[in-house]
Design an enzyme around this catalytic site. Structure first.
Site, PDB file in Angstrom:
ATOM      1  N   ILE A   1      -1.965  -1.287 -15.074  1.00 27.13           N
ATOM      2  CA  ILE A   1      -1.551  -0.528 -13.885  1.00 27.13           C
ATOM      3  C   ILE A   1      -0.787  -1.578 -13.098  1.00 27.13           C
ATOM      4  O   ILE A   1      -1.344  -2.583 -12.724  1.00 27.13           O
ATOM      5  CB  ILE A   1      -2.894   0.047 -13.305  1.00 27.13           C
ATOM      6  CG1 ILE A   1      -2.676   1.112 -12.046  1.00 27.13           C
ATOM      7  CG2 ILE A   1      -3.807  -1.043 -12.735  1.00 27.13           C
ATOM      8  CD1 ILE A   1      -2.405   2.484 -12.447  1.00 27.13           C
TER       9      ILE A   1
ATOM     10  N   ALA B   1       0.799  -1.238   0.027  1.00 28.00           N
ATOM     11  CA  ALA B   1       0.028   0.005   0.113  1.00 28.00           C
ATOM     12  C   ALA B   1       0.634   1.222   0.161  1.00 28.00           C
ATOM     13  O   ALA B   1       0.575   2.139   0.637  1.00 28.00           O
ATOM     14  CB  ALA B   1      -1.044   0.022   0.971  1.00 28.00           C
TER      15      ALA B   1
ATOM     16  N   ASP C   1      46.091   8.881  -5.760  1.00 31.70           N
ATOM     17  CA  ASP C   1      45.000   8.951  -4.657  1.00 31.70           C
ATOM     18  C   ASP C   1      45.719   9.760  -3.385  1.00 31.70           C
ATOM     19  O   ASP C   1      45.911   9.436  -2.427  1.00 31.70           O
ATOM     20  CB  ASP C   1      44.511   7.798  -4.137  1.00 31.70           C
ATOM     21  CG  ASP C   1      43.436   7.691  -3.244  1.00 31.70           C
ATOM     22  OD1 ASP C   1      42.907   8.653  -2.999  1.00 31.70           O
ATOM     23  OD2 ASP C   1      42.953   6.811  -2.612  1.00 31.70           O
TER      24      ASP C   1
ATOM     25  N   GLN D   1       7.200 -13.878  -6.727  1.00 35.91           N
ATOM     26  CA  GLN D   1       6.101 -14.424  -5.554  1.00 35.91           C
ATOM     27  C   GLN D   1       5.701 -15.657  -5.583  1.00 35.91           C
ATOM     28  O   GLN D   1       4.723 -15.946  -4.698  1.00 35.91           O
ATOM     29  CB  GLN D   1       5.168 -13.417  -5.567  1.00 35.91           C
ATOM     30  CG  GLN D   1       5.601 -11.865  -5.228  1.00 35.91           C
ATOM     31  CD  GLN D   1       5.005 -11.241  -4.289  1.00 35.91           C
ATOM     32  OE1 GLN D   1       4.607 -11.572  -2.975  1.00 35.91           O
ATOM     33  NE2 GLN D   1       4.086 -10.088  -4.805  1.00 35.91           N
TER      34      GLN D   1
ATOM     35  N   GLY E   1      -4.129 -10.450  -6.358  1.00 32.91           N
ATOM     36  CA  GLY E   1      -4.185 -10.489  -7.588  1.00 32.91           C
ATOM     37  C   GLY E   1      -3.822 -11.687  -8.211  1.00 32.91           C
ATOM     38  O   GLY E   1      -2.686 -12.426  -7.776  1.00 32.91           O
TER      39      GLY E   1
ATOM     40  N   LYS F   1      12.008  -5.755  -2.226  1.00 30.83           N
ATOM     41  CA  LYS F   1      12.083  -4.473  -3.290  1.00 30.83           C
ATOM     42  C   LYS F   1      12.769  -3.164  -2.645  1.00 30.83           C
ATOM     43  O   LYS F   1      13.142  -3.069  -1.633  1.00 30.83           O
ATOM     44  CB  LYS F   1      10.987  -4.215  -3.969  1.00 30.83           C
ATOM     45  CG  LYS F   1       9.704  -4.002  -3.171  1.00 30.83           C
ATOM     46  CD  LYS F   1       8.566  -3.596  -4.248  1.00 30.83           C
ATOM     47  CE  LYS F   1       7.289  -3.555  -3.501  1.00 30.83           C
ATOM     48  NZ  LYS F   1       6.058  -3.422  -4.510  1.00 30.83           N
TER      49      LYS F   1
ATOM     50  N   TYR G   1       3.326 -14.831   4.255  1.00 31.73           N
ATOM     51  CA  TYR G   1       2.382 -14.773   4.957  1.00 31.73           C
ATOM     52  C   TYR G   1       2.064 -15.355   6.048  1.00 31.73           C
ATOM     53  O   TYR G   1       1.141 -15.373   6.516  1.00 31.73           O
ATOM     54  CB  TYR G   1       1.038 -14.931   3.900  1.00 31.73           C
ATOM     55  CG  TYR G   1       0.608 -14.055   2.839  1.00 31.73           C
ATOM     56  CD1 TYR G   1       1.723 -13.380   1.994  1.00 31.73           C
ATOM     57  CD2 TYR G   1      -0.513 -13.394   2.604  1.00 31.73           C
ATOM     58  CE1 TYR G   1       1.380 -12.526   1.061  1.00 31.73           C
ATOM     59  CE2 TYR G   1      -0.655 -12.575   1.716  1.00 31.73           C
ATOM     60  CZ  TYR G   1       0.052 -12.044   0.885  1.00 31.73           C
ATOM     61  OH  TYR G   1      -0.095 -11.120   0.041  1.00 31.73           O
TER      62      TYR G   1
HETATM   63  C1  SPV Z   1      38.758   4.502  -1.409  1.00 29.81           C
HETATM   64  O1  SPV Z   1      38.000   4.160  -2.090  1.00 29.81           O
HETATM   65  O2  SPV Z   1      39.273   5.735  -1.892  1.00 29.81           O
HETATM   66  C2  SPV Z   1      39.105   4.331   0.105  1.00 29.81           C
HETATM   67  C3  SPV Z   1      39.031   2.997   0.320  1.00 29.81           C
HETATM   68  O3  SPV Z   1      39.208   5.309   0.743  1.00 29.81           O
HETATM   69  S1  SPV Z   1      40.618   2.639   0.411  1.00 29.81           S
HETATM   70  O4  SPV Z   1      40.975   2.602  -1.216  1.00 29.81           O
HETATM   71  O5  SPV Z   1      40.668   1.247   0.838  1.00 29.81           O
HETATM   72  O6  SPV Z   1      41.577   3.308   1.264  1.00 29.81           O
HETATM   73 MG    MG Z   2      39.880   6.953  -0.273  1.00 32.83          MG
END
Ligand code: SPV
Ligand code: MG
Length: 432
Positions: A128, A13, A207, A101, A93, A47, A78
């Protein structure tokens, strides 16, 4: 038919349409109508989260004249409620004869047999369905506030929230739309991880924050344009303390649900590198100050500040990790990401076991990049609430692109790779 017969209907619902009214009308002609209203947890088990929560859905139903009583149905199945209510009829339905299901339906039939009850299946109302309406609504997009609060809602109803790395809009769409049916259950990712690692690598940079927040947030905007699922932002160490409030505000404004801030200082090195000599761990005092500032800068209760403990990455002890986690929660962290680059999860499991015994226990986050054998079930058992698959999308794309490039060089043409790549017909209509 006597009004005394009991008729049971299981309903979510969330989106009510004339198909539901048809079913309720049919049922009310047969007797007293009891609706088993699926709880948010029950719905989220098969879902997406409902738009409206249990109480909101209950209020709507209570005011429909064909409904006599409402009880919660805690599972998609159920049987538990049927055994309590022992209805003469269940009305549903006929659309559940096939699909996920099917088994649920069979269990209803078997259970009703125990007391001579019957399943009544009115013809499904054509053209629908809640699913169709729901995807129409989603195709319109989502407001930042609605998206932001989704993570908090998911944490309440999911055993574990499953997050996948997303480094551009296309990977965002994969998270948004991918699903896999296993044991009659439709599995999907609950949200996205904006990784400093993969955001940097896609730009051909290390990074180490060479790709700054502005650039990463520009990318986020593109992702947010085409998705509706919640996103967790990898904020490295949050940057300079005086900039933290602006980062929090920007993330909240665009609808990010959580930011993860790690307790490292010095030249940034990705945590998965063996050599962490250039990095130090921040003092507890300093990092707590940062957390407090972040916490005081946010507007929404549902925006989470997750503190990332790097003790294990830097070779420190379990006690150090625990002490930090406790202090970080005291300073206002809403969750703890306990990071590790071991091949197995023992270290983070020991941490979780001890941490769960303290009064500071809060949602725990795991990033199983090096200990990838661990299953979600084990993480749940140890008290983890969020799992982040932090880099797999980029790691999937890179070798495939290199292989294809090599094959073109080798053959002096692209014919040989055709079978390995998406057909032109499909790729041009990938985005409709
Ligand atoms: C990243 O996905 O940038 C993270 C996780 O910081 S790690 O690479 O493990 O540092
Ligand atoms: Mg990171």
């Amino acid at each position: 038919m006597s009004k005394k017969k009991i008729v049971y209907i299981g309903l979510a619902a969330d989106i009510l349409h004339e198909g539901h009214i048809n079913i309720l009308k049919t049922a009310s002609k047969m007797g007293t109508v009891i609706v088993g209203l699926l709880t948010d947890t029950a719905i989220a088990s098969y879902k997406k989260l409902p738009f409206l929560n249990f109480n909101q859905r209950k209020i709507v139903l209570e005011n429909i004249k064909h409904v006599d009583k409402i009880i919660p149905q805690k599972t998609l199945d159920y049987v538990e409620n049927l055994k309590i209510v022992k209805p003469n009829f269940v009305v549903h339905g006929d659309d559940w004869k096939e699909g996920i299901q099917k088994k649920t339906r069979q269990r209803v039939i078997n259970t009703l047999k125990l007391w001579g009850g019957r399943l009544i299946e009115p013809k499904y109302t054509k053209n629908i369905s809640s699913t169709k309406i729901r995807s129409k609504i989603y195709s319109q997009g989502i407001t930042p506030q609605n998206r932001l609060s989704k993570l908090s809602r998911l944490l309440k109803v999911k055993k574990i929230v499953r997050i996948l790395e997303t480094h551009n809009s296309l990977t965002g769409l994969i998270v948004e739309n991918l699903n896999y049916v296993k044991n009659s259950q439709s599995l999907e990712f609950d949200g996205m991880w904006s990784s400093s690692l993969t955001d940097s690598l896609t730009k051909g940079k290390p990074d180490n924050q060479s790709v700054d927040y502005s650039s990463r947030i520009l990318g986020l905007n593109d992702i947010m344009d085409v998705t509706t699922k919640p996103l967790i932002f990898d904020a490295d160490n949050g940057g300079r303390i005086e900039h933290v409030p602006y980062l929090v505000k920007t993330l909240e404004r665009i609808g990010v649900s959580a930011m993860v801030m790690e307790d490292k200082i010095g030249e940034k090195t990705n945590s998965l590198f063996d050599d962490q000599k250039k990095t130090k761990q921040d003092s507890v005092k300093n990092f707590c100050k940062k957390l407090k500032i972040a916490k005081n800068s946010k507007i929404s209760e549902d925006f989470f500040i997750i503190a990332r403990v790097e003790s294990f990455i830097l070779g420190k002890s379990l006690n150090d990790a625990l002490n930090r986690a406790i202090n970080y929660v005291k300073a206002g962290a809403d969750g703890i990401l306990i990071h590790s680059k071991e091949k197995n999860p023992n270290q983070i499991f020991q941490f979780a076991q001890k941490f769960s015994k303290t009064k500071y226990f809060c949602p725990l986050v795991a990033v199983p990049s090096t200990y990838s054998k661990v299953r979600e079930k084990e993480l749940i058992n140890k008290g983890f609430k969020i799992v982040i698959y932090a880099n797999q999308m980029l790691r999937a794309a890179y070798p495939s692109m290199v292989d294809i490039g090599k094959a073109i060089l080798k053959n002096g043409r692209s014919f040989e790779v055709e079978k390995k790549i998406t057909p032109i017909k499909e790729i041009i209509s990938l985005i409709k």
